[in-house]
Design a protein around this motif. Structure first.
Motif, PDB file in Angstrom:
ATOM      1  N   GLY A  57       0.830  -1.199   0.000  1.00 45.88           N
ATOM      2  CA  GLY A  57       0.000   0.000   0.000  1.00 45.88           C
ATOM      3  C   GLY A  57       0.861   1.245   0.000  1.00 45.88           C
ATOM      4  O   GLY A  57       2.002   1.241  -0.490  1.00 45.88           O
ATOM      5  N   ALA A  58       0.342   2.328   0.591  1.00 42.70           N
ATOM      6  CA  ALA A  58       1.060   3.600   0.568  1.00 42.70           C
ATOM      7  C   ALA A  58       2.459   3.468   1.143  1.00 42.70           C
ATOM      8  O   ALA A  58       3.447   3.897   0.529  1.00 42.70           O
ATOM      9  CB  ALA A  58       0.255   4.643   1.345  1.00 42.70           C
ATOM     10  N   GLU A 116      -0.481  -9.975   0.327  1.00 43.68           N
ATOM     11  CA  GLU A 116      -1.402 -11.100   0.513  1.00 43.68           C
ATOM     12  C   GLU A 116      -2.564 -11.070  -0.465  1.00 43.68           C
ATOM     13  O   GLU A 116      -3.137 -12.103  -0.785  1.00 43.68           O
ATOM     14  CB  GLU A 116      -1.941 -11.132   1.945  1.00 43.68           C
ATOM     15  CG  GLU A 116      -2.919 -10.032   2.292  1.00 43.68           C
ATOM     16  CD  GLU A 116      -3.607 -10.296   3.627  1.00 43.68           C
ATOM     17  OE1 GLU A 116      -3.526 -11.422   4.119  1.00 43.68           O
ATOM     18  OE2 GLU A 116      -4.215  -9.360   4.149  1.00 43.68           O
ATOM     19  N   GLY A 117      -2.936  -9.896  -0.963  1.00 44.64           N
ATOM     20  CA  GLY A 117      -4.030  -9.792  -1.925  1.00 44.64           C
ATOM     21  C   GLY A 117      -3.543  -9.966  -3.350  1.00 44.64           C
ATOM     22  O   GLY A 117      -2.354 -10.171  -3.610  1.00 44.64           O
ATOM     23  N   GLY A 118      -4.468  -9.869  -4.282  1.00 43.51           N
ATOM     24  CA  GLY A 118      -4.133 -10.082  -5.682  1.00 43.51           C
ATOM     25  C   GLY A 118      -3.631  -8.828  -6.368  1.00 43.51           C
ATOM     26  O   GLY A 118      -3.606  -7.740  -5.798  1.00 43.51           O
ATOM     27  N   HIS A 119      -3.206  -8.993  -7.605  1.00 44.09           N
ATOM     28  CA  HIS A 119      -2.799  -7.861  -8.436  1.00 44.09           C
ATOM     29  C   HIS A 119      -3.896  -7.610  -9.464  1.00 44.09           C
ATOM     30  O   HIS A 119      -4.253  -8.498 -10.236  1.00 44.09           O
ATOM     31  CB  HIS A 119      -1.474  -8.137  -9.147  1.00 44.09           C
ATOM     32  CG  HIS A 119      -1.076  -7.049 -10.094  1.00 44.09           C
ATOM     33  ND1 HIS A 119      -1.045  -7.208 -11.457  1.00 44.09           N
ATOM     34  CD2 HIS A 119      -0.722  -5.754  -9.859  1.00 44.09           C
ATOM     35  CE1 HIS A 119      -0.683  -6.070 -12.024  1.00 44.09           C
ATOM     36  NE2 HIS A 119      -0.475  -5.180 -11.080  1.00 44.09           N
ATOM     37  N   ARG A 136      -6.954  -4.669   0.412  1.00 47.18           N
ATOM     38  CA  ARG A 136      -6.256  -5.948   0.276  1.00 47.18           C
ATOM     39  C   ARG A 136      -5.935  -6.136  -1.200  1.00 47.18           C
ATOM     40  O   ARG A 136      -6.834  -6.234  -2.030  1.00 47.18           O
ATOM     41  CB  ARG A 136      -7.144  -7.090   0.780  1.00 47.18           C
ATOM     42  CG  ARG A 136      -6.513  -8.480   0.741  1.00 47.18           C
ATOM     43  CD  ARG A 136      -7.473  -9.513   1.296  1.00 47.18           C
ATOM     44  NE  ARG A 136      -6.882 -10.842   1.319  1.00 47.18           N
ATOM     45  CZ  ARG A 136      -6.907 -11.702   0.293  1.00 47.18           C
ATOM     46  NH1 ARG A 136      -7.498 -11.350  -0.833  1.00 47.18           N
ATOM     47  NH2 ARG A 136      -6.340 -12.894   0.407  1.00 47.18           N
ATOM     48  N   GLY A 137      -4.655  -6.162  -1.529  1.00 45.70           N
ATOM     49  CA  GLY A 137      -4.238  -6.286  -2.922  1.00 45.70           C
ATOM     50  C   GLY A 137      -3.074  -5.359  -3.194  1.00 45.70           C
ATOM     51  O   GLY A 137      -2.742  -4.493  -2.388  1.00 45.70           O
ATOM     52  N   VAL A 138      -2.423  -5.543  -4.337  1.00 39.11           N
ATOM     53  CA  VAL A 138      -1.315  -4.663  -4.702  1.00 39.11           C
ATOM     54  C   VAL A 138      -1.828  -3.229  -4.777  1.00 39.11           C
ATOM     55  O   VAL A 138      -2.766  -2.936  -5.516  1.00 39.11           O
ATOM     56  CB  VAL A 138      -0.684  -5.101  -6.042  1.00 39.11           C
ATOM     57  CG1 VAL A 138       0.397  -4.102  -6.465  1.00 39.11           C
ATOM     58  CG2 VAL A 138      -0.097  -6.502  -5.925  1.00 39.11           C
ATOM     59  N   GLY A 139      -1.228  -2.365  -3.985  1.00 41.94           N
ATOM     60  CA  GLY A 139      -1.710  -0.991  -3.864  1.00 41.94           C
ATOM     61  C   GLY A 139      -2.459  -0.738  -2.578  1.00 41.94           C
ATOM     62  O   GLY A 139      -2.703   0.413  -2.211  1.00 41.94           O
ATOM     63  N   ALA A 170      -0.586   4.085  -5.260  1.00 43.48           N
ATOM     64  CA  ALA A 170       0.495   3.108  -5.160  1.00 43.48           C
ATOM     65  C   ALA A 170       0.453   2.110  -6.317  1.00 43.48           C
ATOM     66  O   ALA A 170       1.494   1.763  -6.891  1.00 43.48           O
ATOM     67  CB  ALA A 170       0.399   2.371  -3.822  1.00 43.48           C
ATOM     68  N   LEU A 171      -0.733   1.646  -6.679  1.00 41.77           N
ATOM     69  CA  LEU A 171      -0.877   0.651  -7.743  1.00 41.77           C
ATOM     70  C   LEU A 171      -0.403   1.184  -9.083  1.00 41.77           C
ATOM     71  O   LEU A 171       0.342   0.518  -9.803  1.00 41.77           O
ATOM     72  CB  LEU A 171      -2.341   0.208  -7.841  1.00 41.77           C
ATOM     73  CG  LEU A 171      -2.694  -0.731  -8.999  1.00 41.77           C
ATOM     74  CD1 LEU A 171      -1.956  -2.047  -8.876  1.00 41.77           C
ATOM     75  CD2 LEU A 171      -4.212  -0.962  -9.047  1.00 41.77           C
TER      76      LEU A 171
END
Length: 512
Positions: A29-30, A51-54, A91-94, A196-197
């Motif tokens: 994340g940030a 832990e989350g998806g992209h 939850r995820g990329v970003g 961030a993503l």
């Protein structure tokens, strides 16, 4: 120069993975994205585990039922132990920058001074932090939302504050190319969020960092007072384990949120002689007030949260003015879950959806919650609001109602149990706020902070003012858990900026 990094989807792994790097970052994340970027730019080998998806812009379908389970921790169903407060986290990329509404405010100078004077934080004064704030705002293309782009919901807050003579003003966002669809909270399908993503993770990869999605870190490994790496599990789309990922590293950066980082530290048996890890959780708990107008508002369209009211907010500890007010309209499913009533009465309320404007009162809280390891090693969040914070919430709800009436609402509803419906501002003068009690009014928290607090006194903090753990060398923190108190406003710029400001310390440790 390092070769460009890649994104690896853990769900696609066919065998266990063993890595050896200079630095591993937990969370993207940030804070985690900035930490990974700065470490990689310093020439270090870096891997970031998420832990989350992209997900890409094309994956954001603008459907609540499809996106909430993907983008939010526990499918959007995370709550406090007593179920009284819903806790929304990304939850995820970003991380949460994927679903947030782009609010960008610096840490108030008064808060930075408070931390310096009362919480033994050094090197993070307003003058110390200025360069980091400026750099992050430049990186994310932060700018003020012009009045012409204010949607009806935000315009109600503007008009109401103007009519009452209350302190208010426009907010800044990190968006470029916005199509004003209003679906920010379920991911931007138009890729307009400079977050961030979209911005920072690609910069980290350009500098050589590798990113593993679908990989949950389950333990920080350490021995003899220093970290040695992490152990993680890669999961399929359904959550089933598919492979183990072991990383040996010189430093570990925790950036998994004030809930996730504290949980992982406790599960890993990180040295905690003064019982500080997971304590003094702050969350900005808030509740909403809805106003019905005699005209079509369509508040779900346009740019959300572009205006704020700070009439009832200052930053002195123990103040009687600790409420931040912003618009908080929800999409149909979210609204349906918040509006009171059942059957015909609920249907009647939902039929006025297009005529509603909604404000939220968030408490600049002084309640001290905690994060512990619960059943199945899931987070157990305990947060019992103090009477002082409850009084602030009550004042905030009354203030929201006054703003809505002053902005032209013909009816105002506080979705308490039972609901409170008002038809004039004069009714507020004698309104009992006894409904502000546990489970008496739906509460949501979106800004967990403070469980791995920074400071130079190891008896009252978890990490030093450099971000490094007091007792475990090489373990750094780079998320909102650093903050000794509530911020009284949106934390994303603070998290990005503190990660940037503290990164040189992590770089120096990895190189030493």
């Amino acid at each position: 120069m390092s070769s460009r990094g890649v994104i690896v989807r853990g769900r696609d792994l066919l065998a266990d993975v063993s890595l050896e790097v200079d630095a591993v970052v937990v969370g993207t994340g940030a804070g985690g994205s900035i930490a990974a970027r700065e470490l990689a730019r310093a020439g270090l080998s870096v891997v970031a585990l998420e832990e989350g998806g992209h997900h890409a812009a094309a994956d954001f379908t603008q459907r609540e039922d499809e996106m909430l389970p993907i983008l939010f921790a526990d499918g959007g169903g995370r709550t406090t132990k007593d179920l009284a407060i819903r806790v929304l986290q990304g939850r995820g990329v970003g991380g949460s920058t994927v679903h947030n509404t782009n609010l960008c405010k610096r840490t108030p100078d008064a808060i930075l001074e408070l931390w310096r004077q009362r919480y033994n934080v050094s090197g993070c004064s307003p003058s110390d932090m200025r360069a980091a704030f400026e750099q992050i705002e430049k990186d994310l293309s932060v700018s003020e939302i012009p009045a012409a782009l204010r949607n009806p919901n935000n315009d109600v807050l503007h008009k109401g504050a103007l009519a009452l003579g209350w302190k208010a003003g426009p907010l800044k966002h990190n968006r470029v190319g916005c199509q004003t669809s209003g679906f920010c909270e379920v991911g931007c399908a138009y890729d307009a969020k400079q977050n961030a993503l979209k911005v920072v993770v690609p910069q980290a990869m350009e500098a050589g960092a590798n990113v593993y999605a679908d990989v949950e870190v389950v333990r920080v490994n350490h021995t003899r007072g220093r970290v040695t790496g992490v152990s993680a599990v890669a999961r399929s789309e359904s959550g089933a384990p598919v492979a183990w990922v072991d990383v040996r590293s010189k430093i570990v950066v925790l950036a998994a949120s004030a809930v996730g980082s504290a949980l992982l530290a406790k599960k890993s048996g990180i040295t905690d002689p003064h019982d500080q890890i997971g304590k003094k959780l702050r969350m900005h708990p808030g509740a909403v007030v809805a106003g019905r107008f005699d005209r079509v508002m369509n508040s779900n369209y346009g740019i959300p949260q572009s205006y704020e009211c700070t009439e009832h907010l200052d930053f002195e500890e123990g103040s009687d003015k600790r409420v931040w007010i912003v618009p908080a309209f929800a999409h149909p499913i979210g609204t349906a879950s918040m509006l009171p009533g059942f059957g015909a009465s609920h249907m009647k309320a939902m039929r006025s959806y297009g005529q509603l404007a909604v404000l939220t009162a968030m408490v600049h809280d002084e309640t001290e919650g905690r994060v512990e390891v619960g059943e199945g090693e899931r987070p157990l969040i305990t947060y019992d609001m103090t009477e002082s914070d409850r009084r602030q919430l009550a004042k905030g709800l009354i203030a929201c109602a006054r703003l809505l009436f002053a902005g032209g609402a013909v009816e105002v509803t506080i979705p308490a149990i039972p609901p409170v419906t008002l038809t004039s501002a004069s009714q507020l003068d004698s309104l009992s706020t006894d409904f502000v009690r546990p489970h008496g009014v739906p509460l949501t928290a979106v800004h967990p902070m403070g469980t791995m607090r920074m400071g130079d006194d190891p008896k009252t903090s978890v990490v030093s003012s450099t971000g490094e753990h007091h007792f475990v060398r090489g373990l750094f923190v780079a998320d909102g858990s650093l903050f000794p108190t509530s911020l009284g406003g949106p934390p994303q710029i603070s998290i990005y900026s503190f990660a940037h400001h503290l990164a040189p310390h992590a770089i120096a440790r990895a190189k030493s």
